[in-house]
Design an enzyme around this catalytic site. Structure first.
Site, mmCIF file in Angstrom:
data_model
loop_
_atom_site.group_PDB
_atom_site.id
_atom_site.type_symbol
_atom_site.label_atom_id
_atom_site.label_comp_id
_atom_site.label_asym_id
_atom_site.label_seq_id
_atom_site.Cartn_x
_atom_site.Cartn_y
_atom_site.Cartn_z
ATOM 1 N N CYS A 136 0.844 -1.200 0.000
ATOM 2 C CA CYS A 136 0.000 0.000 0.000
ATOM 3 C C CYS A 136 0.878 1.247 0.000
ATOM 4 O O CYS A 136 1.404 1.643 1.051
ATOM 5 C CB CYS A 136 -0.915 -0.015 1.217
ATOM 6 N N CYS A 139 -0.398 4.096 2.184
ATOM 7 C CA CYS A 139 -0.161 3.902 3.614
ATOM 8 C C CYS A 139 1.290 4.219 4.007
ATOM 9 O O CYS A 139 1.543 4.789 5.067
ATOM 10 C CB CYS A 139 -0.464 2.463 4.014
ATOM 11 N N ASP A 140 2.237 3.844 3.152
ATOM 12 C CA ASP A 140 3.638 3.809 3.568
ATOM 13 C C ASP A 140 4.590 4.696 2.782
ATOM 14 O O ASP A 140 5.791 4.741 3.094
ATOM 15 C CB ASP A 140 4.148 2.364 3.490
#
Length: 407
Positions: A136, A139-140
């Site tokens: 993701c 997300c990161d």
């Protein structure tokens, strides 16, 4: 169980399919709830750029659209239940969904649990998950600011997320199994990626191993043409090689295709009465937010129709005190409709002994599911006594109907 504890419609999963279903279900005045263990949005909530949803252009983000859908569903009256589903009992009139926090009951279910990223299955993937291995970018990505990362895959998700990563990373190397210049993504995303100075391409290649000590430090790359191995220094790797449907607990319950996706018809109906499926979890051609939303809308309308047809059937047929003559007809077949009139006359002449129910076979999915016969057999008459099918007449005529007087 008390009637007030039974939902009309339970939706399993809060992605775009589930939330669209909740909007349509709640607007139809069904008592509707979504069971979701995390925040609403599913995979869409982890996609930063979302420019291809109709009516929304550049600048649209997955998290923002997901929140709008959730707000819309809640405004329509849908409930959100935060729980992790542990088991399902889907047969019978009332379905039971069990979670870690309790049991939930409903008349109809829409399974919209989605899919999860497919793993590479190479050494180091599990060891470094969360330590440089990610699925993701949204997300990161910020963890890799001014660092070098790699993306594995060449579909829409891989290319679009690689482009997003260029906002943070120093370089983004995309590892593609295809020949040079060939990707599986949409043309617009591919053209942007080809034009990006921060994106590098590694063609005809696969990842053999993910290396490092405490965190990811490099990838071992194998050229599928020459077999040559090489080392690609990176600080992180983002894997986008497809998805696996979340159908583990449905194996042996619902009909699945060889890849594990739920089989449905065009109305999102599964092989079990009152159970529907929508979104990435079902067997379909295109898995996008727009098709998930369409699936959910169709499933909710079909579920509402199923509940209404079932209530009517229970009232007029299953719960009837007198034997019931059920006539199935196609309203577009004038000759057949006139032929079905013999049943009207038969019941009028024997009002004290029979009730009559006429069903438009083209609109009643419950009948199609329970009593399978071809449309060219219409009109057709069934005799139900105490809710059980006792006799069938394929050629409706006064003589054939009079034979039921002896039953």
């Amino acid at each position: 169980m008390k009637l007030e504890n039974i939902y009309d419609l339970l939706i399993l999963g809060g992605g775009p399919a589930g939330m669209a279903a909740a909007i349509y279900g709640a607007r139809a005045r069904l008592r509707t709830a979504i069971i979701e263990k995390g925040r609403p949005g599913g995979q869409a909530a982890t996609t930063e750029e979302l420019e291809n949803y109709p009516g929304f252009g550049p600048g649209t983000t997955g998290p923002a659209l997901s929140q709008s859908m959730a707000d819309h569903a809640e405004a329509c009256g849908a409930e959100f239940i935060k729980d992790t589903i542990t088991s399902m009992e889907l047969t019978g009139d009332i379905k039971k969904i069990s979670g870690k926090k309790g049991d939930y009951y409903c008349r109809a279910v829409i399974v919209a649990l989605g899919a999860e990223p497919r793993l590479l299955g190479v050494n180091g993937e599990g060891k470094f998950r969360g330590k440089g291995v990610s699925y993701c970018a949204t997300c990161d990505a910020d963890l890799f600011e001014e660092l070098d990362v790699a993306v594995v895959g060449s579909g829409d998700a891989a290319i679009e997320e690689a482009e997003y990563l260029t906002r943070f990373a120093e370089t983004v190397s995309i590892i593609v199994i295809h020949e040079e210049g060939k990707v599986d993504a949409n043309q617009a995303a591919a053209e942007r990626a080809f034009a990006s100075p921060r994106i590098k391409w590694v063609w005809n290649s696969t990842v053999k191993e993910i290396n490092g000590d405490e965190i990811v430090e490099s990838l071992t790359i194998r050229n599928i043409k020459s077999g040559e191995l090489s080392e690609l220094p990176v600080n992180g790797v983002f894997i986008y090689i497809g998805t696996i449907p979340k159908t583990d607990m449905l194996t042996g319950i619902l009909d699945l295709d060889p890849q594990g996706y739920i089989k449905t018809n065009e109305k999102m109906m599964t092989n079990i009465e009152g159970v529907f499926a929508a979104g990435d979890i079902r067997d379909k051609y295109l898995r996008q937010v727009v098709t998930a939303a369409a699936d959910g809308s169709i499933a909710a309308v079909a579920a509402q129709r199923y509940i209404a047809d079932k209530e009517l059937w229970e009232k007029q047929v299953s719960g009837a005190k007198l034997p019931v003559v059920v006539v199935y007809y196609d309203p577009t077949d004038m000759e057949g409709t006139e032929k079905a009139g013999a049943a009207d006359r038969f019941v009028q002449q024997n009002q004290s002994r029979f009730n009559l129910v006429k069903i438009d076979y083209t609109r009643n999915e419950l009948v199609k599911k329970r009593y399978i016969f071809k449309e060219n057999q219409l009109p057709l008459a069934h005799l139900f006594i105490n809710g059980e099918l006792k006799a069938v007449i394929e050629d409706i005529s006064p003589e054939n109907l009079n034979s039921w007087l002896d039953l």
